[in-house]
Design a protein around this motif. Structure first.
Motif, PDB file in Angstrom:
ATOM      1  N   ASP A  62      -7.089  18.024   5.189  1.00 44.50           N
ATOM      2  CA  ASP A  62      -8.468  17.724   5.586  1.00 44.50           C
ATOM      3  C   ASP A  62      -9.307  17.232   4.422  1.00 44.50           C
ATOM      4  OD1 ASP A  62      -7.803  18.598   8.118  1.00 44.50           O
ATOM      5  OD2 ASP A  62      -8.484  20.649   7.756  1.00 44.50           O
ATOM      6  N   TYR A  63      -8.841  17.431   3.193  1.00 37.21           N
ATOM      7  CA  TYR A  63      -9.648  17.096   2.006  1.00 37.21           C
ATOM      8  C   TYR A  63      -8.974  16.081   1.085  1.00 37.21           C
ATOM      9  CZ  TYR A  63     -11.947  21.395   3.493  1.00 37.21           C
ATOM     10  OH  TYR A  63     -12.590  22.362   4.241  1.00 37.21           O
ATOM     11  N   VAL A  64      -7.705  15.813   1.266  1.00 37.45           N
ATOM     12  CA  VAL A  64      -6.959  14.927   0.361  1.00 37.45           C
ATOM     13  C   VAL A  64      -6.770  13.569   1.027  1.00 37.45           C
ATOM     14  CG1 VAL A  64      -4.786  14.582  -0.872  1.00 37.45           C
ATOM     15  CG2 VAL A  64      -5.796  16.877  -0.728  1.00 37.45           C
ATOM     16  N   ASP A  65      -7.124  12.498   0.305  1.00 32.19           N
ATOM     17  CA  ASP A  65      -6.966  11.133   0.815  1.00 32.19           C
ATOM     18  C   ASP A  65      -5.610  10.536   0.464  1.00 32.19           C
ATOM     19  OD1 ASP A  65      -9.560  10.934   1.972  1.00 32.19           O
ATOM     20  OD2 ASP A  65     -10.379  10.708  -0.048  1.00 32.19           O
ATOM     21  N   PHE A  66      -5.100  10.799  -0.723  1.00 30.86           N
ATOM     22  CA  PHE A  66      -3.756  10.364  -1.109  1.00 30.86           C
ATOM     23  C   PHE A  66      -3.228  11.298  -2.195  1.00 30.86           C
ATOM     24  CE2 PHE A  66      -6.548   8.033  -3.950  1.00 30.86           C
ATOM     25  CZ  PHE A  66      -5.897   8.070  -5.176  1.00 30.86           C
ATOM     26  N   VAL A  67      -1.922  11.305  -2.358  1.00 33.73           N
ATOM     27  CA  VAL A  67      -1.245  12.209  -3.292  1.00 33.73           C
ATOM     28  C   VAL A  67      -0.557  11.377  -4.360  1.00 33.73           C
ATOM     29  CG1 VAL A  67       0.472  14.045  -3.541  1.00 33.73           C
ATOM     30  CG2 VAL A  67      -0.866  13.861  -1.430  1.00 33.73           C
ATOM     31  N   VAL A  68      -0.754  11.773  -5.622  1.00 37.06           N
ATOM     32  CA  VAL A  68      -0.086  11.134  -6.754  1.00 37.06           C
ATOM     33  C   VAL A  68       1.021  12.072  -7.234  1.00 37.06           C
ATOM     34  CG1 VAL A  68      -0.345  10.172  -9.070  1.00 37.06           C
ATOM     35  CG2 VAL A  68      -2.216   9.959  -7.407  1.00 37.06           C
ATOM     36  N   CYS A  69       2.266  11.584  -7.222  1.00 37.22           N
ATOM     37  CA  CYS A  69       3.425  12.380  -7.644  1.00 37.22           C
ATOM     38  C   CYS A  69       3.944  11.844  -8.970  1.00 37.22           C
ATOM     39  CB  CYS A  69       4.527  12.328  -6.596  1.00 37.22           C
ATOM     40  SG  CYS A  69       4.103  13.125  -5.036  1.00 37.22           S
ATOM     41  N   LEU A  70       4.127  12.735  -9.920  1.00 34.36           N
ATOM     42  CA  LEU A  70       4.660  12.386 -11.240  1.00 34.36           C
ATOM     43  C   LEU A  70       5.991  13.111 -11.421  1.00 34.36           C
ATOM     44  CD1 LEU A  70       1.380  12.809 -13.368  1.00 34.36           C
ATOM     45  CD2 LEU A  70       2.259  10.731 -12.281  1.00 34.36           C
ATOM     46  N   GLY A  71       7.069  12.345 -11.514  1.00 33.53           N
ATOM     47  CA  GLY A  71       8.387  12.950 -11.676  1.00 33.53           C
ATOM     48  C   GLY A  71       9.432  12.168 -10.917  1.00 33.53           C
ATOM     49  N   GLY A  72      10.341  12.890 -10.248  1.00 32.10           N
ATOM     50  CA  GLY A  72      11.403  12.253  -9.487  1.00 32.10           C
ATOM     51  C   GLY A  72      11.271  12.527  -8.002  1.00 32.10           C
ATOM     52  N   ASP A  73      12.402  12.421  -7.304  1.00 28.57           N
ATOM     53  CA  ASP A  73      12.393  12.609  -5.854  1.00 28.57           C
ATOM     54  C   ASP A  73      12.024  14.035  -5.461  1.00 28.57           C
ATOM     55  OD1 ASP A  73      13.162   9.992  -5.685  1.00 28.57           O
ATOM     56  OD2 ASP A  73      15.291  10.434  -5.408  1.00 28.57           O
ATOM     57  N   GLY A  74      12.347  15.001  -6.318  1.00 21.47           N
ATOM     58  CA  GLY A  74      12.022  16.395  -6.009  1.00 21.47           C
ATOM     59  C   GLY A  74      10.539  16.641  -5.865  1.00 21.47           C
ATOM     60  N   VAL A  75       9.720  15.893  -6.582  1.00 21.49           N
ATOM     61  CA  VAL A  75       8.270  16.066  -6.486  1.00 21.49           C
ATOM     62  C   VAL A  75       7.773  15.595  -5.113  1.00 21.49           C
ATOM     63  CG1 VAL A  75       6.055  15.532  -7.564  1.00 21.49           C
ATOM     64  CG2 VAL A  75       8.089  15.738  -8.970  1.00 21.49           C
ATOM     65  N   ILE A  76       8.395  14.527  -4.580  1.00 24.39           N
ATOM     66  CA  ILE A  76       8.008  14.060  -3.247  1.00 24.39           C
ATOM     67  C   ILE A  76       8.414  15.092  -2.200  1.00 24.39           C
ATOM     68  CG2 ILE A  76       8.303  12.211  -1.554  1.00 24.39           C
ATOM     69  CD1 ILE A  76       8.762  10.293  -3.814  1.00 24.39           C
ATOM     70  N   LEU A  77       9.579  15.709  -2.371  1.00 28.98           N
ATOM     71  CA  LEU A  77       9.982  16.781  -1.452  1.00 28.98           C
ATOM     72  C   LEU A  77       9.013  17.954  -1.528  1.00 28.98           C
ATOM     73  CD1 LEU A  77      13.865  16.805  -1.976  1.00 28.98           C
ATOM     74  CD2 LEU A  77      12.557  15.697  -0.165  1.00 28.98           C
ATOM     75  N   HIS A  78       8.539  18.249  -2.736  1.00 30.51           N
ATOM     76  CA  HIS A  78       7.562  19.323  -2.897  1.00 30.51           C
ATOM     77  C   HIS A  78       6.248  18.970  -2.209  1.00 30.51           C
ATOM     78  CE1 HIS A  78       5.304  22.596  -4.597  1.00 30.51           C
ATOM     79  NE2 HIS A  78       4.519  21.772  -5.286  1.00 30.51           N
ATOM     80  N   ALA A  79       5.813  17.720  -2.339  1.00 28.39           N
ATOM     81  CA  ALA A  79       4.580  17.291  -1.662  1.00 28.39           C
ATOM     82  C   ALA A  79       4.735  17.395  -0.150  1.00 28.39           C
ATOM     83  CB  ALA A  79       4.238  15.860  -2.074  1.00 28.39           C
ATOM     84  N   SER A  80       5.916  17.062   0.349  1.00 25.45           N
ATOM     85  CA  SER A  80       6.156  17.186   1.787  1.00 25.45           C
ATOM     86  C   SER A  80       6.058  18.629   2.259  1.00 25.45           C
ATOM     87  CB  SER A  80       7.537  16.613   2.134  1.00 25.45           C
ATOM     88  OG  SER A  80       7.863  16.828   3.491  1.00 25.45           O
ATOM     89  N   SER A  81       6.525  19.552   1.423  1.00 26.02           N
ATOM     90  CA  SER A  81       6.473  20.966   1.802  1.00 26.02           C
ATOM     91  C   SER A  81       5.049  21.528   1.750  1.00 26.02           C
ATOM     92  CB  SER A  81       7.387  21.785   0.889  1.00 26.02           C
ATOM     93  OG  SER A  81       6.921  21.769  -0.448  1.00 26.02           O
ATOM     94  N   LEU A  82       4.165  20.928   0.928  1.00 20.19           N
ATOM     95  CA  LEU A  82       2.782  21.404   0.848  1.00 20.19           C
ATOM     96  C   LEU A  82       2.007  21.070   2.116  1.00 20.19           C
ATOM     97  CD1 LEU A  82       1.781  20.481  -2.831  1.00 20.19           C
ATOM     98  CD2 LEU A  82       2.324  22.740  -1.916  1.00 20.19           C
ATOM     99  N   PHE A  83       2.375  19.973   2.765  1.00 20.71           N
ATOM    100  CA  PHE A  83       1.675  19.541   3.966  1.00 20.71           C
ATOM    101  C   PHE A  83       2.618  19.739   5.149  1.00 20.71           C
ATOM    102  CE2 PHE A  83      -0.145  17.355   0.389  1.00 20.71           C
ATOM    103  CZ  PHE A  83      -1.507  17.354   0.633  1.00 20.71           C
ATOM    104  N   ARG A  84       2.484  20.866   5.820  1.00 15.56           N
ATOM    105  CA  ARG A  84       3.398  21.198   6.907  1.00 15.56           C
ATOM    106  C   ARG A  84       3.185  20.282   8.108  1.00 15.56           C
ATOM    107  NH1 ARG A  84       5.727  26.251   6.137  1.00 15.56           N
ATOM    108  NH2 ARG A  84       5.970  26.501   3.871  1.00 15.56           N
ATOM    109  N   ARG A  85       1.985  19.849   8.333  1.00 12.72           N
ATOM    110  CA  ARG A  85       1.710  18.982   9.471  1.00 12.72           C
ATOM    111  C   ARG A  85       1.518  17.547   8.977  1.00 12.72           C
ATOM    112  NH1 ARG A  85       4.167  21.827  13.089  1.00 12.72           N
ATOM    113  NH2 ARG A  85       3.410  23.971  13.219  1.00 12.72           N
TER     114      ARG A  85
END
Length: 437
Positions: A62-85
């Motif tokens: 509800d508050y985030v417009d876009f996500v910046v990931c620094l690292g490898g593919d694991g960081v994108i998987l982590h971002a996916s887990s933060l946003f369950r919906r």
């Protein structure tokens, strides 16, 4: 929101990105709690830096417009887990080891972020005409790939409702864990029994996950825009259990039967690993909330560049072309050979005419590479060469005339050839009774 890989590594890069967004772009930035104190210690402005509590984590979208990931593919998987919906668009910078999903180079992060914020591509609209946009509106945008996720739920034996639910971006894996026996898993699609899996394990992967664990287990690589579910066995004890690709509208159930020798283990994107007892099931279907990743070029170019950069896909030393002088030399040799061959057949035809032969000069087509010249003559129907069928018939006629009545072998005078000089057909003569005795 800005997130980075675990550990002290990339802390400097993390601070650079947060400082740029807060100072240069005057944006509010959300960071994870573990990085919030470090950002404050680095002197970043507190009025534009925010974090969240575990209770607030479910409302991040509800508050985030876009996500910046620094690292490898694991960081994108982590971002996916933060946003369950639903999850906002993700822009990822390549700072890991492989980084199949990270196409943006970090040295250009300021330019890349400006393009994300203000847009840099004129995109075709699908819901309104460009003429209907206000004069001061920004018609530029960025291209994104909607990466399918899987919605997974665990239903314990005898229960009707799910015990736990997860959203996975790569794959769900059911395996034998530390047990010495094979897993015994029953697979159902929409309630219908499909197969029994007897292997080290089985995985259901998304097209995004097709280039991860699935491809290492022998599965196909699938473009992320193809909506499908990949069923890939892990070391099956069968010679005919191959990976398959299923449509996205199915619901699949993986069940540990009551007759199984041991329990199984399940994990979701390599996390939340837990045991499945006899009678437990995992239900898997396509999620309604894909992960939108921002492309650097477009949907297809980024994917093929990752295949080349990470896997060296279709990489091979290029086959050399033929040299022009070598081709001419080979062609001249072939022409000389054929010319000398026809000169010999013409001479043979002249001699045959002078001896009273009733047919044209004997001849057969010159032997071709990989073919037997005698085989072509014996068939009498191969007209692929330059010698026609009448010449072949004449050759046989001449042979019949010259051998008519002569013995085939000195030790067997009773075996001879008789022929028809008109048709060129040769037949062995019938031995006499004395010859047979």
């Amino acid at each position: 929101m800005v997130i980075k890989k675990l550990g002290r590594e990339l802390t400097h890069e993390f601070m650079e990105v947060v400082e740029y967004l807060t100072e240069a772009e005057r944006m509010h930035v959300v960071v994870e709690p573990r990085m919030y104190d470090e950002a404050l210690a680095a002197g970043l402005p507190t009025d534009r830096l925010f974090t969240y509590t575990p209770q607030e984590a479910t409302r991040l979208a509800d508050y985030v417009d876009f996500v910046v990931c620094l690292g490898g593919d694991g960081v994108i998987l982590h971002a996916s887990s933060l946003f369950r919906r639903h999850i906002p668009p993700v822009v990822s910078f390549h700072l890991g080891s492989m980084g199949f999903l990270t196409n943006h180079p970090y040295p250009d992060f300021r330019k890349e972020l400006r393009q994300v914020i203000y847009g840099y591509q004129k995109l075709a609209t699908c819901s309104m005409d460009n003429n209907d946009l206000p004069a001061n509106s920004n018609a530029l945008g960025v291209m994104i790939t909607l990466r399918m996720r899987l919605s997974c739920s665990i239903v314990r034996a005898g229960a009707q409702e799910p015990d736990q639910e997860y959203e996975v971006l790569n794959e769900i894996v059911v395996d034998r864990g530390s047990n010495s026996f094979l897993t015994n898993i029953e697979a159902y699609i929409n309630g219908n029994f499909i197969t029994r899996v007897q292997a080290d394990g089985i995985m259901l992967a998304t097209p995004t996950g097709s280039t991860a664990y699935s491809v290492a287990a022998g599965g196909s690589m699938v473009h992320p825009n193809v909506q499908a579910i990949l069923l890939t066995p892990i070391c099956p004890h069968s010679l005919n259990f191959r990976p398959i690709i299923l449509p996205d509208y199915i619901e699949m159930e993986l069940r540990v039967p009551e007759t199984s020798r041991v329990s199984a283990w399940v994990c979701f994107d390599g996390k939340q690993r837990q045991e499945l007892h006899r009678g437990d099931s995992v239900f898997v279907r396509m999620s309604e909330n894909p992960v939108p990743t921002i492309n650097r070029a477009d949907l297809t170019t980024d994917w093929f560049e990752s295949l080349e950069r990470c896997f060296r896909w279709s990489n091979r030393v290029e086959q050399k072309s033929f040299q022009e002088d070598w081709i001419m030399s080979e062609a001249q040799q072939q022409q000389q050979y054929r010319s000398s061959y026809y000169d010999r057949t013409d001479d043979a035809g002249s001699n045959s005419d002078s001896n009273g032969s009733s047919s044209a000069a004997a001849g057969a087509s010159p032997p071709q590479a990989g073919n037997s010249s005698s085989g072509s003559s014996s068939r009498g129907s191969d007209t692929s060469g330059d010698v026609n069928s009448s010449q072949l018939s004449g050759s046989l006629s001449g042979l019949a005339s010259s051998l008519n009545g002569r013995p085939l072998h000195d030790d067997h005078p009773d075996l001879s050839l008789s022929g028809d000089v008109h048709t060129g057909r040769l037949e062995p003569s019938t031995p006499t009774a004395a010859g047979r005795s």
